[in-house]
Write a protein that holds these residues in place. Structure first.
Motif, PDB file in Angstrom:
ATOM      1  N   GLY A   1       0.812  -1.209   0.000  1.00 11.79           N
ATOM      2  CA  GLY A   1       0.000   0.000   0.000  1.00 11.79           C
ATOM      3  C   GLY A   1       0.849   1.264   0.000  1.00 11.79           C
ATOM      4  O   GLY A   1       0.559   2.215  -0.719  1.00 11.79           O
ATOM      5  N   ALA A   2       1.897   1.267   0.788  1.00 11.98           N
ATOM      6  CA  ALA A   2       2.784   2.430   0.844  1.00 11.98           C
ATOM      7  C   ALA A   2       3.470   2.661  -0.501  1.00 11.98           C
ATOM      8  O   ALA A   2       3.576   3.801  -0.970  1.00 11.98           O
ATOM      9  CB  ALA A   2       3.827   2.251   1.937  1.00 11.98           C
ATOM     10  N   ILE A   3       3.903   1.597  -1.139  1.00 13.70           N
ATOM     11  CA  ILE A   3       4.556   1.711  -2.443  1.00 13.70           C
ATOM     12  C   ILE A   3       3.575   2.214  -3.495  1.00 13.70           C
ATOM     13  O   ILE A   3       3.900   3.088  -4.302  1.00 13.70           O
ATOM     14  CB  ILE A   3       5.175   0.361  -2.847  1.00 13.70           C
ATOM     15  N   LEU A   4       2.354   1.692  -3.479  1.00 14.67           N
ATOM     16  CA  LEU A   4       1.354   2.130  -4.452  1.00 14.67           C
ATOM     17  C   LEU A   4       0.959   3.588  -4.252  1.00 14.67           C
ATOM     18  O   LEU A   4       0.822   4.331  -5.232  1.00 14.67           O
ATOM     19  CB  LEU A   4       0.124   1.226  -4.390  1.00 14.67           C
ATOM     20  N   VAL A   5       0.776   4.006  -3.016  1.00 17.37           N
ATOM     21  CA  VAL A   5       0.422   5.412  -2.762  1.00 17.37           C
ATOM     22  C   VAL A   5       1.552   6.328  -3.214  1.00 17.37           C
ATOM     23  O   VAL A   5       1.315   7.374  -3.822  1.00 17.37           O
ATOM     24  CB  VAL A   5       0.087   5.641  -1.268  1.00 17.37           C
ATOM     25  N   THR A   6       2.787   5.925  -2.967  1.00 14.56           N
ATOM     26  CA  THR A   6       3.934   6.718  -3.400  1.00 14.56           C
ATOM     27  C   THR A   6       3.985   6.819  -4.917  1.00 14.56           C
ATOM     28  O   THR A   6       4.197   7.906  -5.470  1.00 14.56           O
ATOM     29  CB  THR A   6       5.245   6.106  -2.867  1.00 14.56           C
ATOM     30  N   ALA A   7       3.781   5.701  -5.604  1.00 14.13           N
ATOM     31  CA  ALA A   7       3.833   5.704  -7.067  1.00 14.13           C
ATOM     32  C   ALA A   7       2.717   6.550  -7.671  1.00 14.13           C
ATOM     33  O   ALA A   7       2.950   7.339  -8.595  1.00 14.13           O
ATOM     34  CB  ALA A   7       3.748   4.275  -7.588  1.00 14.13           C
ATOM     35  N   VAL A   8       1.515   6.411  -7.164  1.00 16.34           N
ATOM     36  CA  VAL A   8       0.383   7.183  -7.697  1.00 16.34           C
ATOM     37  C   VAL A   8       0.577   8.669  -7.437  1.00 16.34           C
ATOM     38  O   VAL A   8       0.336   9.504  -8.315  1.00 16.34           O
ATOM     39  CB  VAL A   8      -0.943   6.678  -7.093  1.00 16.34           C
ATOM     40  N   THR A   9       1.055   9.017  -6.260  1.00 20.33           N
ATOM     41  CA  THR A   9       1.295  10.429  -5.940  1.00 20.33           C
ATOM     42  C   THR A   9       2.367  11.004  -6.846  1.00 20.33           C
ATOM     43  O   THR A   9       2.229  12.116  -7.355  1.00 20.33           O
ATOM     44  CB  THR A   9       1.705  10.581  -4.473  1.00 20.33           C
ATOM     45  N   ARG A  10       3.415  10.244  -7.083  1.00 26.11           N
ATOM     46  CA  ARG A  10       4.493  10.736  -7.945  1.00 26.11           C
ATOM     47  C   ARG A  10       4.006  10.950  -9.370  1.00 26.11           C
ATOM     48  O   ARG A  10       4.350  11.945 -10.009  1.00 26.11           O
ATOM     49  CB  ARG A  10       5.659   9.752  -7.922  1.00 26.11           C
ATOM     50  N   MET A  11       3.180  10.025  -9.872  1.00 24.83           N
ATOM     51  CA  MET A  11       2.637  10.193 -11.219  1.00 24.83           C
ATOM     52  C   MET A  11       1.750  11.429 -11.289  1.00 24.83           C
ATOM     53  O   MET A  11       1.787  12.181 -12.263  1.00 24.83           O
ATOM     54  CB  MET A  11       1.856   8.956 -11.649  1.00 24.83           C
ATOM     55  N   ASN A  12       0.932  11.655 -10.270  1.00 23.49           N
ATOM     56  CA  ASN A  12       0.048  12.819 -10.262  1.00 23.49           C
ATOM     57  C   ASN A  12       0.827  14.123 -10.161  1.00 23.49           C
ATOM     58  O   ASN A  12       0.450  15.124 -10.773  1.00 23.49           O
ATOM     59  CB  ASN A  12      -0.965  12.714  -9.124  1.00 23.49           C
ATOM     60  N   VAL A  13       1.907  14.125  -9.410  1.00 25.99           N
ATOM     61  CA  VAL A  13       2.739  15.338  -9.294  1.00 25.99           C
ATOM     62  C   VAL A  13       3.396  15.628 -10.635  1.00 25.99           C
ATOM     63  O   VAL A  13       3.445  16.773 -11.075  1.00 25.99           O
ATOM     64  CB  VAL A  13       3.783  15.180  -8.172  1.00 25.99           C
ATOM     65  N   ARG A  14       3.890  14.597 -11.311  1.00 29.62           N
ATOM     66  CA  ARG A  14       4.524  14.801 -12.615  1.00 29.62           C
ATOM     67  C   ARG A  14       3.536  15.334 -13.642  1.00 29.62           C
ATOM     68  O   ARG A  14       3.886  16.143 -14.478  1.00 29.62           O
ATOM     69  CB  ARG A  14       5.109  13.492 -13.136  1.00 29.62           C
ATOM     70  N   ARG A  15       2.318  14.877 -13.597  1.00 30.85           N
ATOM     71  CA  ARG A  15       1.286  15.343 -14.544  1.00 30.85           C
ATOM     72  C   ARG A  15       0.743  16.703 -14.166  1.00 30.85           C
ATOM     73  O   ARG A  15       0.011  17.310 -14.927  1.00 30.85           O
ATOM     74  CB  ARG A  15       0.135  14.348 -14.596  1.00 30.85           C
ATOM     75  N   GLY A  16       1.071  17.155 -12.987  1.00 28.23           N
ATOM     76  CA  GLY A  16       0.613  18.464 -12.556  1.00 28.23           C
ATOM     77  C   GLY A  16      -0.754  18.450 -11.918  1.00 28.23           C
ATOM     78  O   GLY A  16      -1.369  19.495 -11.708  1.00 28.23           O
ATOM     79  N   LEU A  17      -1.276  17.266 -11.600  1.00 31.87           N
ATOM     80  CA  LEU A  17      -2.588  17.192 -10.974  1.00 31.87           C
ATOM     81  C   LEU A  17      -2.541  17.650  -9.526  1.00 31.87           C
ATOM     82  O   LEU A  17      -3.483  18.256  -9.029  1.00 31.87           O
ATOM     83  CB  LEU A  17      -3.145  15.763 -11.057  1.00 31.87           C
ATOM     84  N   ILE A  18      -1.420  17.335  -8.853  1.00 37.06           N
ATOM     85  CA  ILE A  18      -1.233  17.846  -7.487  1.00 37.06           C
ATOM     86  C   ILE A  18       0.185  18.385  -7.373  1.00 37.06           C
ATOM     87  O   ILE A  18       1.030  18.131  -8.155  1.00 37.06           O
ATOM     88  CB  ILE A  18      -1.491  16.798  -6.380  1.00 37.06           C
TER      89      ILE A  18
END
Length: 56
Positions: free
Chosen positions: A39-56
């Motif tokens: 869960g920690a790895i998945l949350v980190t990966a999803v957050t990183r993808m969203n930051v790169r796309r500029g969503l957050i």
């Protein structure tokens, strides 16, 4: 403000998942440890993808 709030919530989610993983590892429950680590790895990966796309 919503961007920083989302990042803080994601960070806290990862911290809590790692704390729960450590707690369950200490008690010898390997399955729960793997669950929270994943869960920690998945949350980190999803957050990183969203930051790169500029969503957050």
């Amino acid at each position: 403000m919503p961007d920083e709030f989302s990042r803080i919530i994601a960070f806290l989610a990862v911290v809590m998942a790692l704390l729960f993983a450590g707690l369950h590892f200490h008690h010898g429950n390997i399955l729960a440890t793997l669950y929270f680590m994943t869960g920690a790895i998945l949350v980190t990966a999803v957050t990183r993808m969203n930051v790169r796309r500029g969503l957050i």
